[in-house]
Design a protein around this motif. Structure first.
Motif, mmCIF file in Angstrom:
data_model
loop_
_atom_site.group_PDB
_atom_site.id
_atom_site.type_symbol
_atom_site.label_atom_id
_atom_site.label_comp_id
_atom_site.label_asym_id
_atom_site.label_seq_id
_atom_site.Cartn_x
_atom_site.Cartn_y
_atom_site.Cartn_z
ATOM 1 N N UNK A 64 0.830 -1.220 0.000
ATOM 2 C CA UNK A 64 0.000 0.000 0.000
ATOM 3 C C UNK A 64 0.853 1.255 0.000
ATOM 4 N N UNK A 65 1.897 1.228 -0.826
ATOM 5 C CA UNK A 65 2.790 2.374 -0.977
ATOM 6 C C UNK A 65 2.716 2.859 -2.419
ATOM 7 N N UNK A 66 2.664 4.165 -2.601
ATOM 8 C CA UNK A 66 2.726 4.727 -3.948
ATOM 9 C C UNK A 66 4.171 4.688 -4.419
ATOM 10 N N UNK A 67 4.436 3.917 -5.447
ATOM 11 C CA UNK A 67 5.816 3.745 -5.884
ATOM 12 C C UNK A 67 5.941 3.695 -7.386
ATOM 13 N N UNK A 68 7.132 4.006 -7.873
ATOM 14 C CA UNK A 68 7.436 3.952 -9.302
ATOM 15 C C UNK A 68 8.679 3.103 -9.507
ATOM 16 N N UNK A 69 8.612 2.199 -10.478
ATOM 17 C CA UNK A 69 9.729 1.328 -10.831
ATOM 18 C C UNK A 69 10.419 1.923 -12.057
ATOM 19 N N UNK A 70 11.646 2.397 -11.880
ATOM 20 C CA UNK A 70 12.431 2.936 -12.988
ATOM 21 C C UNK A 70 13.472 1.898 -13.404
ATOM 22 N N UNK A 71 13.379 1.437 -14.638
ATOM 23 C CA UNK A 71 14.341 0.473 -15.167
ATOM 24 C C UNK A 71 15.705 1.119 -15.325
ATOM 25 N N UNK A 72 16.725 0.567 -14.650
ATOM 26 C CA UNK A 72 18.090 1.068 -14.768
ATOM 27 C C UNK A 72 18.657 0.729 -16.138
ATOM 28 N N UNK A 73 18.499 1.635 -17.091
ATOM 29 C CA UNK A 73 18.791 1.379 -18.501
ATOM 30 C C UNK A 73 20.225 0.938 -18.740
ATOM 31 N N UNK A 74 21.164 1.393 -17.929
ATOM 32 C CA UNK A 74 22.570 1.076 -18.163
ATOM 33 C C UNK A 74 22.853 -0.416 -18.104
ATOM 34 N N UNK A 75 21.948 -1.207 -17.510
ATOM 35 C CA UNK A 75 22.186 -2.638 -17.358
ATOM 36 C C UNK A 75 22.089 -3.389 -18.679
ATOM 37 N N UNK A 350 37.747 -23.691 -26.956
ATOM 38 C CA UNK A 350 37.889 -22.363 -27.557
ATOM 39 C C UNK A 350 36.586 -22.020 -28.275
ATOM 40 N N UNK A 351 36.005 -20.875 -27.927
ATOM 41 C CA UNK A 351 34.743 -20.465 -28.533
ATOM 42 C C UNK A 351 34.927 -19.216 -29.379
ATOM 43 N N UNK A 352 34.008 -19.022 -30.281
ATOM 44 C CA UNK A 352 33.966 -17.811 -31.100
ATOM 45 C C UNK A 352 33.395 -16.693 -30.235
ATOM 46 N N UNK A 353 34.222 -15.705 -29.902
ATOM 47 C CA UNK A 353 33.798 -14.616 -29.033
ATOM 48 C C UNK A 353 34.878 -14.310 -28.015
ATOM 49 N N UNK A 354 34.600 -13.357 -27.133
ATOM 50 C CA UNK A 354 35.581 -12.945 -26.143
ATOM 51 C C UNK A 354 34.938 -12.818 -24.765
ATOM 52 N N UNK A 355 35.801 -12.746 -23.755
ATOM 53 C CA UNK A 355 35.306 -12.576 -22.383
ATOM 54 C C UNK A 355 34.710 -11.194 -22.171
ATOM 55 N N UNK A 356 34.895 -10.288 -23.113
ATOM 56 C CA UNK A 356 34.301 -8.959 -22.989
ATOM 57 C C UNK A 356 32.776 -9.035 -23.049
ATOM 58 N N UNK A 357 32.241 -10.164 -23.506
ATOM 59 C CA UNK A 357 30.798 -10.365 -23.521
ATOM 60 C C UNK A 357 30.293 -10.984 -22.221
ATOM 61 N N UNK A 358 31.173 -11.179 -21.261
ATOM 62 C CA UNK A 358 30.805 -11.597 -19.910
ATOM 63 C C UNK A 358 31.471 -10.616 -18.961
ATOM 64 N N UNK A 426 26.023 -8.313 -18.064
ATOM 65 C CA UNK A 426 27.043 -9.155 -18.678
ATOM 66 C C UNK A 426 27.176 -8.932 -20.176
ATOM 67 N N UNK A 427 26.060 -8.706 -20.861
ATOM 68 C CA UNK A 427 26.067 -8.705 -22.321
ATOM 69 C C UNK A 427 26.903 -7.609 -22.950
ATOM 70 N N UNK A 428 26.819 -6.398 -22.414
ATOM 71 C CA UNK A 428 27.432 -5.320 -23.183
ATOM 72 C C UNK A 428 28.074 -4.213 -22.356
ATOM 73 N N UNK A 429 28.233 -4.427 -21.068
ATOM 74 C CA UNK A 429 28.876 -3.374 -20.279
ATOM 75 C C UNK A 429 30.325 -3.180 -20.683
ATOM 76 N N UNK A 430 30.945 -4.239 -21.206
ATOM 77 C CA UNK A 430 32.384 -4.193 -21.452
ATOM 78 C C UNK A 430 32.756 -4.618 -22.865
ATOM 79 N N UNK A 431 31.765 -4.733 -23.745
ATOM 80 C CA UNK A 431 32.059 -5.261 -25.070
ATOM 81 C C UNK A 431 32.813 -4.252 -25.935
ATOM 82 N N UNK A 432 33.615 -4.785 -26.841
ATOM 83 C CA UNK A 432 34.297 -3.958 -27.834
ATOM 84 C C UNK A 432 34.551 -4.811 -29.067
ATOM 85 N N UNK A 433 34.853 -4.143 -30.165
ATOM 86 C CA UNK A 433 35.138 -4.846 -31.421
ATOM 87 C C UNK A 433 36.622 -5.177 -31.505
#
Length: 462
Positions: A64-75, A350-358, A426-433
């Motif tokens: 019974x609280x008036x509240x707003x859920x703001x999605x933390x977009x940076x995630x 060995x996988x196609x990809x890098x640890x920058x995607x984790x 995990x997906x894109x906080x640290x990704x690079x080409x």
């Protein structure tokens, strides 16, 4: 030759959902998506995100609280999750309900992406340290709420807002912390005085804070202290704040409790490639998570204090919360094609990809839930295969999983390793080409009568 580690390996199977079970149970689907883009891919489940977000709103309703859920977009950068918030906002508006959903943005790019999805400026909360003029200008023009991190920033915002009213929250530096974010008591007093003097331009809605760590009790106790300040300011009669923000950082679980406890047991066998060690890990299991953690903050009384919900009800106080990871809980997976295997004891996949995607590696630690091995043709009666997981780069340190994992059989080229619950950071906080390779695309997978269909995330088309 099959490399087998003679020693026991600690298992940390990931928590799954019907969506993840369906998607990972179809190796042909993984192949079609991976082949379409030529490498690793991130698969998204916006329906799970929507369900998680609704659960947070329901926690406010239950208390019974008036509240707003703001999605933390940076995630997560995907448009699919922004679109989901836009749908929730529209649904509430049509139903004539109070504003319950919005987006927490911290850059001009995130602001514009939210607007492009149809989320109005009034449903945006601007956070982060001292914000550039471009972002503050957008906030003023679109009537977004700005969380102010310093008196200097407030003065800059006030100068921009002349003739246009701007709504603000003041970010509080929690006592006993050394964070670079938030304002001290003296800085808050100065900011309150400035807000009072510029009341024709500035509306002080309330106060915001964010605590590191995942203690529900600590957050609840600090919320009570922030409310005390809010009430003291109200009593002066110069300002009328009515809102506090609990910030984000609510815990989630990636694995079962017993598996996590076994992993943490100092007597448990741990094997890492090249003898690698880590000082700490994210808490991959928490007893109270997501919306249940918010509900506990609002209603629990184990500290002997009046429940936070009752304080809010008695004093007409609203609450904001800014979850990112918690709304994305089990709303995405990451698929890496297997390029090859080194048959050692233990082996190296060995996988196609890098640890920058984790991106957990960003914090000098490891994303520990076991990756899932998926193949179109599963071998029968083959012994388990013990291996760590390396990336397709020339860096010795580029390991997706340093820990030796017990796989049910030896992978082959054309198999896939699936990392679960990667949508939150995990997906894109640290990704690079790096190596001039493409950043893995984000693909939305929906279940149509149980049959998976996929489409490229809208943001990838920009």
């Amino acid at each position: 030759m099959t490399a087998v580690n003679p020693m026991q390996s600690v298992k940390l199977p990931p928590l799954t959902t019907p969506w993840t079970d369906t998607v990972t149970g179809d190796a042909r689907l993984l192949r079609s998506v991976s082949d379409a883009f030529g490498g690793p891919v991130h698969l998204l489940d916006p329906a799970r995100f929507t369900a998680n977000t609704r659960d947070f709103a329901a926690a406010f309703d239950t208390a019974a609280v008036t509240g707003t859920v703001y999605f933390g977009k940076k995630a997560n950068k995907a448009s699919a999750f922004v679109d989901a918030i836009a749908d929730l906002v529209t649904e509430d508006r049509r139903a004539g309900r109070n504003r319950r959903f919005g987006i927490d943005v911290a850059s001009a790019g995130e602001f514009r992406q939210a607007l492009a999805a149809g989320v109005r400026g009034t449903d945006l909360l601007i956070t982060g340290p001292h914000k550039p003029t471009e972002l503050l200008t957008l906030a003023v023009r679109h009537d977004a709420i700005v969380t102010v991190d310093s008196p200097t920033e407030l003065k800059a915002l006030a100068d921009l807002s002349r003739g246009l009213r701007v709504r603000i929250m003041l970010r509080v530096l929690p006592n006993g912390t050394t964070s670079r974010f938030g304002m001290t008591d003296d800085e808050l007093t100065f900011a309150e005085k400035l807000a009072s003097e510029r009341s024709s331009d500035i509306t002080l809605l309330g106060y915001s804070f964010h605590l590191s760590g995942y203690s529900i009790r600590d957050r609840r106790d600090h919320a009570h202290r922030v409310i005390e300040r809010l009430q003291a300011v109200r009593r002066t009669g110069r300002l009328a704040p009515d809102t506090i923000s609990l910030g984000g950082g609510l815990p989630i679980s990636y694995v079962q409790q017993e598996d996590w406890q076994h992993f943490l047991d100092p007597r448990a066998p741990h094997h890492f490639h090249a003898g690698k060690t880590f000082d700490s890990y994210y808490p991959y299991y928490s007893a109270t998570t997501g919306a249940a953690a918010l509900r506990a903050m609002l209603t629990d009384t184990d500290s002997g204090a009046v429940p936070l919900a009752h304080v809010c009800q008695d004093n007409d106080i609203k609450i904001f919360v800014e979850p990112g990871r918690a709304l994305l809980d089990r709303a995405g997976i990451t698929v890496f094609p297997v390029l090859g295997v080194k048959d050692r004891s233990p082996g190296v996949i060995v996988v196609d990809g890098t640890s920058l995607s984790l991106s957990e590696q960003w914090f000098d630690t490891e994303f520990v839930p076991d990756p899932q091995l998926v193949s179109e043709h599963t071998p029968i009666d083959e012994p388990p295969f013990f291996a760590s997981v390396g990336a397709a780069t020339c860096l010795e340190s580029d390991m997706l999983t340093w820990r030796v994992i017990e796989f049910p059989y030896r992978p082959t080229t054309g198999s896939y390793l699936v990392y679960h619950n990667t949508a939150g950071y995990q997906m894109d906080s640290n990704e690079s080409a790096f190596h001039d390779t493409a950043i893995p695309p984000k693909v939305v997978v929906t279940l149509d009568d149980g049959y998976p269909r996929w489409t490229l995330d809208r943001r990838e088309n920009y």
